[in-house]
Design a protein around this motif. Structure first.
Motif, PDB file in Angstrom:
ATOM      1  N   MET B   1       0.877  -1.184   0.000  1.00 14.25           N
ATOM      2  CA  MET B   1       0.000   0.000   0.000  1.00 14.25           C
ATOM      3  C   MET B   1       0.915   1.235   0.000  1.00 14.25           C
ATOM      4  SD  MET B   1      -3.289   0.797   2.465  1.00 14.25           S
ATOM      5  CE  MET B   1      -2.962  -0.701   3.289  1.00 14.25           C
ATOM      6  N   VAL B   2       0.688   2.120  -0.964  1.00 14.01           N
ATOM      7  CA  VAL B   2       1.607   3.258  -1.141  1.00 14.01           C
ATOM      8  C   VAL B   2       0.968   4.481  -0.493  1.00 14.01           C
ATOM      9  CG1 VAL B   2       2.699   4.785  -2.812  1.00 14.01           C
ATOM     10  CG2 VAL B   2       2.348   2.302  -3.366  1.00 14.01           C
ATOM     11  N   MET B 176     -15.648   7.259  -4.509  1.00 12.67           N
ATOM     12  CA  MET B 176     -15.658   5.825  -4.137  1.00 12.67           C
ATOM     13  C   MET B 176     -16.750   5.061  -4.881  1.00 12.67           C
ATOM     14  SD  MET B 176     -14.942   5.832  -0.082  1.00 12.67           S
ATOM     15  CE  MET B 176     -14.052   7.162   0.691  1.00 12.67           C
ATOM     16  N   THR B 177     -16.935   5.408  -6.150  1.00  9.62           N
ATOM     17  CA  THR B 177     -17.812   4.557  -6.977  1.00  9.62           C
ATOM     18  C   THR B 177     -16.961   4.092  -8.159  1.00  9.62           C
ATOM     19  OG1 THR B 177     -18.476   6.417  -8.346  1.00  9.62           O
ATOM     20  CG2 THR B 177     -19.873   5.902  -6.426  1.00  9.62           C
ATOM     21  N   HIS B 181     -13.963   5.903 -10.978  1.00  6.51           N
ATOM     22  CA  HIS B 181     -12.663   5.332 -11.397  1.00  6.51           C
ATOM     23  C   HIS B 181     -12.556   5.319 -12.917  1.00  6.51           C
ATOM     24  CE1 HIS B 181     -11.015   4.057  -7.557  1.00  6.51           C
ATOM     25  NE2 HIS B 181     -12.190   3.550  -7.222  1.00  6.51           N
ATOM     26  N   ASN B 237     -23.656   5.595  -2.419  1.00 14.26           N
ATOM     27  CA  ASN B 237     -23.127   5.976  -1.090  1.00 14.26           C
ATOM     28  C   ASN B 237     -23.386   7.464  -0.884  1.00 14.26           C
ATOM     29  OD1 ASN B 237     -21.166   7.562  -2.396  1.00 14.26           O
ATOM     30  ND2 ASN B 237     -19.875   5.759  -2.682  1.00 14.26           N
ATOM     31  N   GLN B 238     -22.922   7.998   0.266  1.00 16.11           N
ATOM     32  CA  GLN B 238     -23.272   9.392   0.581  1.00 16.11           C
ATOM     33  C   GLN B 238     -22.050  10.293   0.470  1.00 16.11           C
ATOM     34  OE1 GLN B 238     -24.974   9.085   4.454  1.00 16.11           O
ATOM     35  NE2 GLN B 238     -23.116   8.334   5.445  1.00 16.11           N
ATOM     36  N   GLU B 239     -21.168  10.032  -0.535  1.00 14.86           N
ATOM     37  CA  GLU B 239     -19.901  10.771  -0.593  1.00 14.86           C
ATOM     38  C   GLU B 239     -20.022  12.096  -1.333  1.00 14.86           C
ATOM     39  OE1 GLU B 239     -18.717   8.611   1.891  1.00 14.86           O
ATOM     40  OE2 GLU B 239     -17.146   9.900   1.079  1.00 14.86           O
ATOM     41  N   ASP B 247      -9.489  16.717   4.029  1.00 11.21           N
ATOM     42  CA  ASP B 247      -9.902  15.425   3.447  1.00 11.21           C
ATOM     43  C   ASP B 247      -9.604  15.403   1.946  1.00 11.21           C
ATOM     44  OD1 ASP B 247     -10.798  14.772   5.887  1.00 11.21           O
ATOM     45  OD2 ASP B 247     -12.948  15.134   5.488  1.00 11.21           O
ATOM     46  N   GLN B 250      -6.103  14.700   1.226  1.00  9.72           N
ATOM     47  CA  GLN B 250      -5.808  13.258   1.413  1.00  9.72           C
ATOM     48  C   GLN B 250      -6.286  12.474   0.187  1.00  9.72           C
ATOM     49  OE1 GLN B 250      -4.116  11.740   3.514  1.00  9.72           O
ATOM     50  NE2 GLN B 250      -4.718   9.583   3.228  1.00  9.72           N
ATOM     51  N   ILE B 251      -7.487  12.824  -0.284  1.00 17.59           N
ATOM     52  CA  ILE B 251      -8.045  12.059  -1.422  1.00 17.59           C
ATOM     53  C   ILE B 251      -7.214  12.293  -2.668  1.00 17.59           C
ATOM     54  CG2 ILE B 251     -10.051  11.904  -2.971  1.00 17.59           C
ATOM     55  CD1 ILE B 251     -11.814  12.559  -0.558  1.00 17.59           C
ATOM     56  N   ARG B 253      -4.043  13.246  -2.935  1.00 22.97           N
ATOM     57  CA  ARG B 253      -2.617  13.422  -2.590  1.00 22.97           C
ATOM     58  C   ARG B 253      -1.737  13.077  -3.783  1.00 22.97           C
ATOM     59  NH1 ARG B 253      -4.581   8.916  -1.129  1.00 22.97           N
ATOM     60  NH2 ARG B 253      -3.531   6.913  -1.183  1.00 22.97           N
TER      61      ARG B 253
END
Lengths: 224, 1072, 435
Positions: B1-2, B176-177, B181, B237-239, B247, B250-251, B253
């Motif tokens: 994991m990087v 995150m779906t 991606h 989802n609720q993103e 945040d 971080q997402i 980065r």
């Protein structure tokens, strides 16, 4: 007795079985959908009328390997069947994404720890003479010699290709198996294939080529 | 994991694809919530891009920059939030291939292009549809930054890339779906192959993740499915909410440059709404004048007209002050535009009257826009224009309701569809509709839902929630709903309350601009034919200081117009609103006797019960009467103290001497909104502008807690500085805050009181003319025609029945033997007779005179059989055949084939006609009620009176009620006329019943009302038993029992429809 | 001609006509809930018209079918009498005297096999007669045929014939075409055995009555029990030793079957289907292929089901959670994906997005565990995750529970490719499937 006499006696005995060269037919097979395997196997696929074995822990892709045979088969409106224990369900979305005709795939979920029932199910499936290929997942077990022999006889009568998948590390490698494959680490090893020089191995990542190109950066991780 | 190290200080970020609930069912947060959340998280800016419109951008702009002067933050540190935060206005326009473009205007020209784009896409399309495509963008792409949203087609991207160059970006997001991606990967490929610019976004549809549940309910409503059927229509989802910059760092980065890109884009945008300079349309001014001099000239003309004996000094000083302020604020063209519209109405003899805050202006009075004489009431000019507020004045002008369309078309013709459009209103979810929407999503059965809605009653959601908290097992017991499910239902409903469902047209609001209107606001099609509406409502226009005029319709003005015309033609009297003699004693006596059925504003039951107690004697008393029967004074408990102090039964009390000049006219009791503003200025030290902002703040629905707290502090401190005792300060604070939003403006009440007095004068002196014009202006007012006619007959006005030989379409006046003219019933009273047939009949009669016989009538008018039978059944053919039944049978037997020789002849042999039974009185009344809603000769109670006496049900009538003493127990029978259950009456209901002698009022206690609710809705004829309350000559009954009238002998069991004819559909009842 | 009219006074399924086939082969059903039987040639088989009427009423009572009936010469008269004088019989050739006392409103119900055309004209005629004070059919029977035809054309002619009982309407033989399926919609979801059996018995009795009318036996009865919330369908198949129409035997078999199944959710509605076999063995058609692929699969499925082995075809469903996104079905049903809705009106369009419709293109493993396997802390440390952020975050329906899952692709030390998710509520990792 002269040679010619011997030959004529032999011809009399075998006369009923002799055929001319144009009547020779190669044994038919179900293409595996995996190019390296199809090129290696004599009949470029899972041989019909024979029983094959793929063993190795589940995460290493034995089911994925078997599933590759279904899209081309069903698109030609041919039938396939899958038998597995209740706790391990075959997921159809991979097939759907490869335009597989799900109306030609019959799925049976047998009871766990009940090999006898799985054999009875295989028998019933074969007796319908409907299916080209039948995959049966034996979880952490593998069928005994006698059962393999029976399955092989049924497979020959109904010209169907049977593939047994097992998670056993050292399953019973009965002589009745025509083909034995083993998935281990990054490789898929072909331990037995009729009239072919074995063992032979190829890279397992071929199985995931189209599955997750998005994670291609990590493809080596899948292989190594 | 990087994992790569991420610095702890939050990166600068601007969210470029914010979406609010103005995307109608595709956004779950208000514009204010999105902006305030972005500010809280420390964003550098937020772009609001709603679907296909700029509906919410003004509210977001106001939330970002305009902070109320009472907000503690503002008062303490100036405007700390405004400078560092950038609000960007934008819109997301969808394409047919499901992709879309988010357009951000870089500058004013860009904003104009955006408005044109939206107008071009929306104006030709039906509601909620669009016709946007890339060809339209081609003509309007300058100064616009475009974010091309997926799915991306290479062909479109190539076209956009060539068209926009570096002004095009591809937004990508990580929620995150799997879809994000795929899109990200495709975008990176496009970045490397074509060098397209990417930018990071969150594609937010809500400001907090907790709003996901509500967003799912909105999605279900959009698709018309329930939550369990919605499946993948919902977000997985609720993103998609506003995350903190840490945040995001971080997402992203691995690509921090994409976050910085958003700030770079924001820096390229310089447009702000403050640049929208709204210009009033240049009025048509004579060459020799400028706008100001022409306005002055018109005002001087008005002085001669309005004050023939010369204006007072007070008027002249007010005029000078107003003209100076108008010049300073450059509002001349506004007044001239209004004067131009009213001039058109005057020239075309269309009655009109200005009201609202405009009635506080002498200039308006002199220009003839309003009719409130500044000599009679104290004008508060700050209420109309205040320098501090710097907002344009807001004038409402009422026109005759059936000629208002001519005025609207004049405005369109005069300024052109490019410069004039109507204002929109936002139709929001009320509690019942919100509850229905959420219940459908949660699959609550429809019967359960209707019983929940019924149990909500008037209290709405709050009442339901309180009863649930008192008894948590209530939902399970009553409706079989689990506690958790019911709690979910109520929580989601309260969140959905107030969300916009769609936009509609404001009743009369107009926006008129000098430059084409589509340069400052998009215009789209409304549901009404060839009507176009701007995408902003009146609050948005007010915030951007854009001028709006309200051109409304008033039914009573139409009735007054008809009256003046009839007086002139029939009685040779030349009367008008201005010429009606004021202070007429006969009129005020009639008002004091509460004989005000049909009179403007004071005909309701509550008004009629107050009139005998207030006993208005002059115009100002009428102004108070109009304003006092309102929720504000009733809830504030102002009515009884005012009456007691007026009749000297209670001493006047003023908490502070400064209040005496303000409240003395109303005996120390605050009635009007202006009084509250004057109190805030007098005892709290508020400037006039602050006082007006107090009024506006109290009546706006969006009250921020900290602003209310700040307001209270300012008021209390102000009063303490004026050495008012804390005890009184709190009392005055409650009076100001509790009353300022409900109180009725004095100027408004004065405008209405003028019309009230005019209609009372006509009813007192010319009841025949008054009732005829009222009947010709229906539908309007409080009562059905049946009640108006009965009231007029009590005033000895004779009526003549409908007759094809004499009647016109409208009711008409004909000479009679008595002092009053007879009112001839017109064809408009007949239910179901098409206007085309009436015109055909009247035309024939005018051209070739009256009809000699039934056959002559049929042959000359060529009416269809259905129309002939309708006329016969209504008794309109009585000139040819007395018995309507014979007339019907004759018509049925006529040959109506025009080509036949026997056309209009009766081929049938008489022997073939069966003997027709004679018509009983009850059947005659049934026939007349079912065809015109009333009977001139028979009242239901007169027909039933003999039965009522024989069965000893009741010896009394409404006429004898006044003679009975209070407390006496009586039983009366009446036909239900009106029913009211005002929210302010704590569950009491008020009925008005009618018999052949007149009306009488009944008060129902909550218990009796709940017990007899079904009877009230289904049975028009009622027996009321209760105690008489006789006060100041006004008698009413406090009911103890109520039941339907027992079936009289006249009803045949075989004909069950007899009673239904009296039901309210046939105009026999008017329910509030 | 003698006609029996059965008036159900509400819309019933046309298949109900088959129940009454045993009384006459010539019958016709017409909306809303009207059934006409020509009993001219069959009344004597039941001992006369009154006895036949009594038996019809008994049968309808046993099947819980509230109806009113009447017998008359013509269908229109019988319909009128069935509403205004239930269980009455007009004497042969005396329809007009039977109609006399009926009120004018009865004219609406003298339609027989063909409705009034245009519908509203008869209303106008009735209101006209009321206006002139006529209230009964006997009043208008005096009006001559010419004047009615002259006033109201064809409708006037038909009206005269009806009120005089002279309208001839023939009834053709009935050919049963409706599927032998009955539906039970429960007002509230049920899991109580006795109540389920009671509901099933009522509908099964009606199904058997239809079989009796068609002259067939039930070879096999199939029940589909639809559960609430989960949408799960339990399939029960009952095969008596011999094809029959015996309600008790079939109910016992059903009860035995019901005891063996576990209801995770209450039943919302039930479908009962009967596979018929003719009472008399029909001649087989030699030219038809004996057994099709579909029949083989049906037989195989039936066999496996007897051995309580779950089998069938994949039926894909657009659900967010993977384990709910498909099920095995006895019959193969095509997959209809949920897409963005695009409404077009000329050049204008409106788009209603389906926000997660792309889930069907997301990569899914080959095998899924029916119940995910918990991963211990030790095993977790051995795994290698392909990305620090979840590949997908899937949230379960918040209106039922508050579960949220973050899915990752992980590699075991042996190189196995695993599909792992982290349950954010329990803060626990699970193995859900193998690639």
């Amino acid at each position: 007795m002269s040679k010619t006499k011997h030959l004529s006696q032999l011809r009399c005995q075998l006369a009923r079985h002799l055929v001319s060269c144009d009547q020779i037919r190669t044994a038919s097979a179900v293409p595996t959908g995996c190019p390296p395997l199809d090129q290696f196997f004599l009949w470029s696929g899972w041989p019909k009328g024979e029983v094959s074995l793929i063993y190795g822990s589940e995460g290493l892709g034995p089911t994925a390997l078997w599933l590759k045979a279904l899209p081309p088969l069903t698109q030609r409106q041919l039938w396939a069947a899958w038998v597995s224990p209740q706790h391990l369900k075959l997921c159809p979305w991979g097939l759907f994404q490869k335009d597989c005709d799900l109306s030609k795939i019959f799925v049976v979920e047998g009871h766990r720890h009940n090999p006898k029932q799985w054999l009875w199910i295989m028998g019933e499936l074969l007796s319908t003479s409907l299916f080209e290929i039948i995959g049966c997942h034996w979880d952490h077990l593998s069928p005994p010699h006698s059962q393999i022999q029976k399955l092989r006889k049924l497979a020959q009568r109904y010209q169907c290709s049977i593939v047994i998948l097992s998670q056993q590390q050292q399953p019973l490698k009965s002589p009745f198996y025509a083909t034995i494959l083993r998935t281990q680490g990054p490789l898929v090893e072909i331990e037995r294939a009729l009239h072919r020089p074995t063992p032979k191995s190829f890279q397992r990542r071929v199985l995931y080529a189209d599955l997750m190109p998005q994670l291609s950066k990590k493809r080596k991780a899948i292989a190594s | 994991m990087v994992t790569t190290e991420v610095s702890l200080c939050p990166p600068p970020y601007v969210e470029l694809l914010g979406r609010s609930y103005f995307s109608f069912l595709q956004g779950a947060s208000s514009p204010e919530e999105m902006v305030s959340r972005a500010q809280e998280l420390g964003y550098q800016g937020l772009a609001l891009c709603d679907l296909d419109g700029l509906y919410g951008v003004v509210r977001a702009h106001r939330q970002a920059y305009q902070v109320s002067s009472f907000d503690p933050l503002f008062s303490a540190t100036g405007n700390p939030l405004g400078e560092s935060f950038q609000f960007i206005c934008g819109a997301e326009l969808r394409l047919k291939n499901k992709s879309s473009l988010a357009l951000l205007p870089m500058n004013k020209e860009g904003y104009t292009q955006l408005c044109r784009l939206i107008t071009t896409a929306k104006r030709p399309a039906p509601k909620t549809f669009s016709q946007f495509d890339l060809k339209i963008l081609k003509d309007h792409s300058d100064d616009l930054i475009v974010l091309a949203l997926p799915p991306w087609s290479l062909e479109d991207l190539q076209f956009l890339h060539e068209l926009l160059g570096d002004r095009m970006y591809l937004p990508i997001w990580r929620d995150m779906t799997w879809e994000s991606h795929l899109l990200e990967r495709q975008a990176f490929q496009l970045e490397t192959q074509w060098g397209l610019q990417l930018v990071a976004t969150q594609r937010p549809v809500m400001h907090l993740p907790e709003r996901k549940a509500l967003f799912d309910v909105l999605t279900c409503s959009l698709h018309g499915v329930s939550l369990s059927q919605a499946k993948t229509r919902l977000l997985s989802n609720q993103e998609r909410y506003l995350k903190s910059p840490l945040d995001l760092a971080q997402i992203w980065r691995d690509r921090p440059d994409l976050l910085k890109q958003s700030v770079k884009i924001a820096q390229r945008i310089s447009f702000s709404f403050d640049e929208l300079k709204y210009q009033y349309p240049k009025a048509a001014v004579p060459k020799s004048h400028t706008s100001q001099t022409y306005l002055q000239h018109l005002a001087e003309e008005g002085l001669k007209w309005r004050f023939p004996q010369g204006p007072s000094d007070k008027v002249l000083s007010l005029l000078r002050k107003e003209l100076a302020l108008i010049e300073e604020l450059q509002y001349q063209d506004y007044f001239l535009t209004l004067w131009d519209i009213c001039e058109f109405a005057r020239k075309n003899n269309i009655l009109y009257q200005g009201r609202g805050s405009a009635a506080n202006s002498v200039v308006c009075y002199l220009l003839g826009l309003t009719s409130v004489d500044p000599e009679k009431i104290d004008l508060l000019f700050e209420r109309f224009i205040s320098k501090e507020r710097g907002e344009p004045p807001d004038i409402d002008v009422d026109f005759e309701s059936d000629r208002r369309e001519e005025v609207l078309q004049y405005v369109y013709r005069r300024y052109g569809v490019q410069h004039a459009a109507m204002v929109c209103t936002v139709i929001c979810y009320r509690s019942k509709m919100a509850l229905r929407e959420v219940a459908k999503a949660l699959e609550v059965p429809s019967e359960t839902l209707s019983s929940i809605v019924r149990s909500m009653g008037k209290e709405g959601l709050k009442g339901l929630w309180q009863s649930f908290q008192q008894e948590p097992s209530l939902p399970q017991r009553l409706w079989g709903l689990s506690e958790s499910r019911f709690r979910l239902l109520i929580e989601l409903t309260s969140q959905l309350y107030g969300f916009p469902r769609h936009i509609g047209i404001h009743t009369g609001g107009f926006v008129i601009t000098q430059r084409p209107i589509t340069e400052c606001v998009p215009v789209e099609q409304s549901t009404m034919a060839d009507r176009f509406v701007v995408q902003w409502n009146k609050d948005d226009l007010e915030a951007l200081k854009m001028m709006k005029i309200d051109l409304l319709g008033l039914g009573m003005l139409t009735a007054l117009k008809h009256s003046f015309a009839l007086l002139k033609s029939k009685k040779g009297l030349d009367l008008s609103l201005a010429k009606i003699p004021s202070g007429d004693p006969k009129t005020y006596q009639m008002i004091q006797r509460a004989e005000t059925i049909g009179v403007f504003q004071i005909e309701s039951r509550a008004q009629m019960s107050l009139l005998p107690r207030l006993r208005p004697k002059c115009f100002y008393d009428l102004v108070v009467q109009v304003a006092i029967v309102r929720p504000g004074p009733i809830q504030g408990g102002m009515v009884h103290p005012y009456l007691k102090r007026r009749h000297g039964l209670e001493r006047e009390h003023y908490p502070h001497p400064a209040l005496i000049p303000i409240l003395s006219k109303t005996y120390g009791v605050p009635i009007f909104q202006e009084q509250i503003m004057q109190m805030a200025s007098a005892v709290c030290g508020f400037t006039p502008g602050e006082a007006d902002e107090l009024r506006r703040l109290m009546s706006s629905s969006w009250k921020k807690p900290q602003v209310m707290q700040g307001l209270r502090q300012r008021l209390i401190n102000g009063m303490l500085n004026h050495d008012i005792e804390p005890r009184f300060a709190e009392q005055i604070y409650q009076m100001i805050v509790g009353f300022s939003s409900y109180g009725f403006p004095e100027s408004h009440a004065a405008s209405f009181a003028l019309i009230t007095y005019a209609s009372s004068y006509l009813k007192a002196h010319h009841p025949d003319v008054f009732v005829c014009s009222l009947l010709n202006s229906q539908p309007m007012g409080f009562y059905a025609p049946r009640t108006l006619i009965a009231e007029a007959q009590r005033q000895q006005v004779p009526f003549l029945p409908l007759d094809v030989q004499h009647s016109d379409y409208d009711y008409a006046l004909e000479p009679s033997k008595g002092p009053l003219l007879s009112v001839r019933v017109g064809f408009r009273a007949l239910f179901g007779l098409h206007r085309k047939w009436t015109d055909q009949l009247l035309l024939e009669r005018r051209e070739r005179g009256g009809f000699s016989s039934l056959e002559d009538f049929v042959r000359r008018t060529e009416l269809p059989r259905s129309a002939l039978i309708l006329l016969a059944a209504a008794g309109a053919l009585s000139s040819f055949e007395k018995s309507p039944r014979r007339a019907i049978w004759k018509i049925q037997s006529l040959n109506l084939d025009r080509k036949s020789f026997f056309f209009s002849q009766a081929p049938l042999k008489d022997v073939d006609r069966p003997p027709l039974p004679p018509e009983a009185p009850w059947q005659q009344m049934q026939r007349e009620y079912s065809h015109q809603g009333y009977s001139l000769t028979l009242h239901p109670l007169r027909v039933l009176r003999s039965f009522i006496r024989e069965e000893k049900i009741s010896p009394w009538t409404s006429a004898s009620l006044k003679k009975l003493r209070s407390g006496q127990r009586v039983t009366l029978v009446g036909l239900l006329s009106t029913f009211q259950k005002p929210p302010t009456a704590k569950g009491f209901a008020f009925l008005t019943l009618e018999d052949e002698w007149g009306l009488f009022n009944v008060i129902l206690s909550p218990q009796i009302y709940l017990a007899q609710r079904q009877v009230l809705q289904q049975q028009p004829l009622l027996e009321i038993t209760g105690r008489v309350e006789n006060h100041l000559g006004r008698a009413q009954i406090r009911a103890e029992a109520l039941r339907p009238l027992r079936a009289p002998r006249g009803f045949s069991s075989k004909d069950p429809e007899a009673l239904s004819l009296l039901s309210r559909e046939k105009g026999l009842g008017n329910y509030q | 001609m003698r006609t029996l009219c059965l008036n159900f006074q509400k819309n019933e399924k046309p298949s109900l006509a088959e129940v009454f086939l045993q009384f006459s082969p010539q019958l016709q059903y017409r909306k809303p809930g009207l059934l006409f039987l020509d009993i001219s040639s069959t009344a004597h088989l039941f001992g006369g018209e009154s006895q036949l009427l009594r038996e019809v009423l008994q049968l309808s009572q046993s099947l819980h079918l509230p109806l009113s009936a009447a017998i008359a010469d013509q269908p229109s008269t019988a319909q009128g009498l069935s509403l205004y004088q239930p269980s009455s019989m007009s004497r042969p050739n005396e329809d007009s005297s039977a109609l006399g006392p009926l009120p004018l409103a009865a004219l609406n119900h003298l339609e027989g096999l063909i409705c009034w055309q245009p519908e509203d004209q008869i209303e106008q005629i009735i209101s006209f007669f009321k206006l002139v004070g006529l209230n009964q059919i006997s009043d208008i029977q005096q009006i001559s045929r010419d004047s009615l035809r002259q006033q109201w054309g064809k409708t006037g002619e038909r009206l005269w014939q009806k009120i005089h009982g002279r309208e001839q309407q023939a009834l053709s033989p009935y050919i049963p075409k409706e599927a032998l399926i009955e539906f039970i919609h429960l007002d509230f979801s049920v899991s109580l055995m006795s109540f389920l059996l009671h509901c099933i018995e009522k509908q099964l009795q009606r199904l058997l009555a239809r079989l009796q009318g068609r002259g067939e036996f039930a070879q096999r009865i199939r029940l589909h029990l639809h559960c609430e919330f989960s949408g799960q369908i339990h399939l029960l198949e009952i095969q008596p030793l011999q094809a029959c129409r015996d309600l008790d035997i079939l109910m016992k078999l059903i009860e035995h079957k019901l005891e063996s199944i576990e209801l995770d959710n209450p039943i919302q509605h039930i479908e009962i289907e009967a596979l018929p076999v003719p009472e008399r063995i029909e001649q087989l058609d030699f030219w038809q292929p004996r057994v099709k692929d579909q029949d083989k699969v049906h037989a195989l499925s039936g066999l496996l089901r007897q051995a309580e082995v779950h089998s069938g075809f994949f039926q894909l469903k657009d659900e967010i959670l993977p384990e709910k996104s498909w099920q095995l079905n006895f019959e193969f049903m095509d997959y209809e994906p949920i897409e963005d809705q695009v409404h077009v009106d000329g050049k204008s369009f409106q788009i209603k997005p389906a926000h997660s419709s792309s889930l069907r293109s997301a990569p899914r493993p080959s095998l899924l565990f029916s119940s995910p396997q918990r991963i211990s802390g030790k095993e977790l440390r051995k795994l290698e995750f392909l990305s620090s952020y979840p590949v997908e975050r899937l949230e379960e329906s918040w209106w039922e529970s508050t579960r949220g899952r973050d899915y990752y692709v992980a590699l075991s030390p042996k190189g196995e490719c695993l599909w792992v998710y982290h349950d954010r509520v329990e803060d626990q990792y699970y193995l859900h499937g193998y690639y």
